[in-house]
Write a protein that holds these residues in place. Structure first.
Motif, PDB file in Angstrom:
ATOM      1  N   ARG A  59       0.831  -1.213   0.000  1.00 55.09           N
ATOM      2  CA  ARG A  59       0.000   0.000   0.000  1.00 55.09           C
ATOM      3  C   ARG A  59       0.863   1.259   0.000  1.00 55.09           C
ATOM      4  O   ARG A  59       0.528   2.252  -0.678  1.00 55.09           O
ATOM      5  N   ASP A  60       1.975   1.232   0.733  1.00 59.40           N
ATOM      6  CA  ASP A  60       2.830   2.416   0.790  1.00 59.40           C
ATOM      7  C   ASP A  60       3.466   2.685  -0.569  1.00 59.40           C
ATOM      8  O   ASP A  60       3.590   3.842  -0.986  1.00 59.40           O
ATOM      9  N   ARG A  61       3.853   1.643  -1.265  1.00 61.96           N
ATOM     10  CA  ARG A  61       4.454   1.860  -2.591  1.00 61.96           C
ATOM     11  C   ARG A  61       3.397   2.299  -3.604  1.00 61.96           C
ATOM     12  O   ARG A  61       3.671   3.126  -4.481  1.00 61.96           O
ATOM     13  N   ARG A 107      -0.171   8.497   1.838  1.00 53.14           N
ATOM     14  CA  ARG A 107       0.334   7.540   2.824  1.00 53.14           C
ATOM     15  C   ARG A 107      -0.624   7.426   4.004  1.00 53.14           C
ATOM     16  O   ARG A 107      -0.910   6.324   4.490  1.00 53.14           O
ATOM     17  N   ARG A 108      -1.116   8.554   4.480  1.00 58.20           N
ATOM     18  CA  ARG A 108      -2.041   8.541   5.619  1.00 58.20           C
ATOM     19  C   ARG A 108      -3.356   7.863   5.250  1.00 58.20           C
ATOM     20  O   ARG A 108      -3.961   7.177   6.072  1.00 58.20           O
ATOM     21  N   ALA A 109      -3.805   8.059   4.018  1.00 59.81           N
ATOM     22  CA  ALA A 109      -5.055   7.446   3.593  1.00 59.81           C
ATOM     23  C   ALA A 109      -4.952   5.925   3.544  1.00 59.81           C
ATOM     24  O   ALA A 109      -5.940   5.222   3.793  1.00 59.81           O
ATOM     25  N   THR A 251       7.309  -2.586   6.048  1.00 60.88           N
ATOM     26  CA  THR A 251       6.064  -1.822   6.047  1.00 60.88           C
ATOM     27  C   THR A 251       6.170  -0.473   5.358  1.00 60.88           C
ATOM     28  O   THR A 251       5.147   0.175   5.143  1.00 60.88           O
ATOM     29  N   ARG A 252       7.384  -0.034   4.993  1.00 59.04           N
ATOM     30  CA  ARG A 252       7.563   1.289   4.411  1.00 59.04           C
ATOM     31  C   ARG A 252       8.256   1.215   3.056  1.00 59.04           C
ATOM     32  O   ARG A 252       9.190   0.437   2.874  1.00 59.04           O
ATOM     33  N   ASP A 253       7.812   2.057   2.157  1.00 57.24           N
ATOM     34  CA  ASP A 253       8.436   2.125   0.831  1.00 57.24           C
ATOM     35  C   ASP A 253       9.908   2.485   0.921  1.00 57.24           C
ATOM     36  O   ASP A 253      10.738   1.924   0.210  1.00 57.24           O
ATOM     37  N   ALA A 254      10.253   3.423   1.784  1.00 57.06           N
ATOM     38  CA  ALA A 254      11.638   3.883   1.920  1.00 57.06           C
ATOM     39  C   ALA A 254      11.914   4.204   3.376  1.00 57.06           C
ATOM     40  O   ALA A 254      11.022   4.626   4.114  1.00 57.06           O
ATOM     41  N   VAL A 255      13.168   3.998   3.777  1.00 51.74           N
ATOM     42  CA  VAL A 255      13.581   4.249   5.158  1.00 51.74           C
ATOM     43  C   VAL A 255      14.923   4.967   5.133  1.00 51.74           C
ATOM     44  O   VAL A 255      15.856   4.532   4.446  1.00 51.74           O
TER      45      VAL A 255
END
Length: 294
Positions: A59-61, A107-109, A251-255
């Motif tokens: 979802r994040d990507r 991202r929040r959505a 869980t995140r696209d980028a860190v």
């Protein structure tokens, strides 16, 4: 439309590709295109039912892709790399700028289950009652409902393209009984499509979903393989809090290394180690201010 849901599938090799006829069949009528988009959504629903899929990462990507499409609607030059920088390299007190705000909204959505409160967090410029009213627009099948919401928002707020798209995605998720927004429509529509109404808008939404779902399925299969590899190498990591760091990558696209729950030097070493193991990639191509992702 009724979707089958498998009880348990864990073999990564079993993630099916989108049937070729869904994306290659030439269809002109609304009924034919609606059939193809329904088949595409049915296929995606099965993919999203898998327990081995990194759902939050996907979802994040997809949120990044949606944000990239939205800033292009506004005539802005930022693309994925600049959007990542605008959000992931923010320092306390910094403002993300218009493009960064767009990415943050998507991202929040997508990061929390669909609710008026979660959508209000993504779209703080609109009142909860207004959001709820738009989401209650229309009835019917998933894509028709999403198109009605899209049209209703843009009728009331002609320049709120991003909000209209986010709420249309939320309506789609609600009808499909998905817990979260899965950004799909924005990446398949263009700005001219957003000025359409009625059957013309529904046709554009069906076409958008056919192409976007095919890309989402390919992305899901790729991320599932990459996530499985990251989990497989995780036991080799000895750094304190490395387990928490791995969970962030899943869980995140980028860190950014500075966001990891460890001292900066240890975080950079961990990122380098994960790159050496082929578990994450450096996303920027820079020697400083680097970002990493699965």
């Amino acid at each position: 439309m009724t979707f089958a849901r498998p009880d348990h599938i864990s073999d990564l090799d079993m993630i099916p590709r989108m049937p070729a006829w869904v994306t290659t069949t030439h269809a002109e009528t609304l009924e034919d295109v609606a059939f193809l988009s329904g088949a595409a959504l049915d296929h995606l629903h099965l993919v999203l039912s898998r327990v081995d899929l990194p759902h939050a990462l996907l979802r994040d990507r997809l949120a990044l892709r949606a944000a990239e499409a939205c800033v292009a609607f506004f005539g802005r030059p930022e693309r994925a790399g600049e959007l990542r920088d605008a959000v992931h390299l923010l320092r306390p007190g910094d403002l993300p700028g218009p493009a960064g705000e767009t990415y943050l909204a998507w991202r929040r959505a997508a990061e929390r289950p669909v609710s008026i409160k979660a959508l209000g967090r993504a779209l703080p410029g609109f009142e909860p009652g207004q959001i709820a009213g738009w989401l209650d627009t229309g009835q019917g099948m998933p894509v028709a409902r999403a198109a009605m919401v899209l049209e209703a928002v843009l009728t009331d707020a002609p320049h709120a393209e991003m909000a209209a798209l986010i709420l249309a995605e939320a309506a789609l998720a609600q009808v499909l009984d998905w817990d979260h927004v899965v950004p799909l429509l924005a990446a398949g529509l263009n700005r001219a499509d957003l000025r359409k109404q009625g059957d013309d808008l529904r046709l554009a939404c069906h076409r958008a979903l056919i192409s976007s779902v095919a890309e989402a399925v390919r992305l899901a299969a790729d991320l599932a393989r990459r996530a499985a590899h990251l989990k497989a190498v995780a036991p080799k990591l000895r750094a304190k809090k490395s387990g928490d760091a791995v969970e962030m990558f899943l869980t995140r696209d980028a860190v950014a290394p500075g966001a990891l729950p460890m001292p900066d030097r240890a975080a950079r070493r961990l990122c380098d180690r994960l790159v050496d193991l082929g578990a994450v990639r450096e996303l920027t191509g820079r020697s400083t201010f680097r970002l990493y992702g699965v």
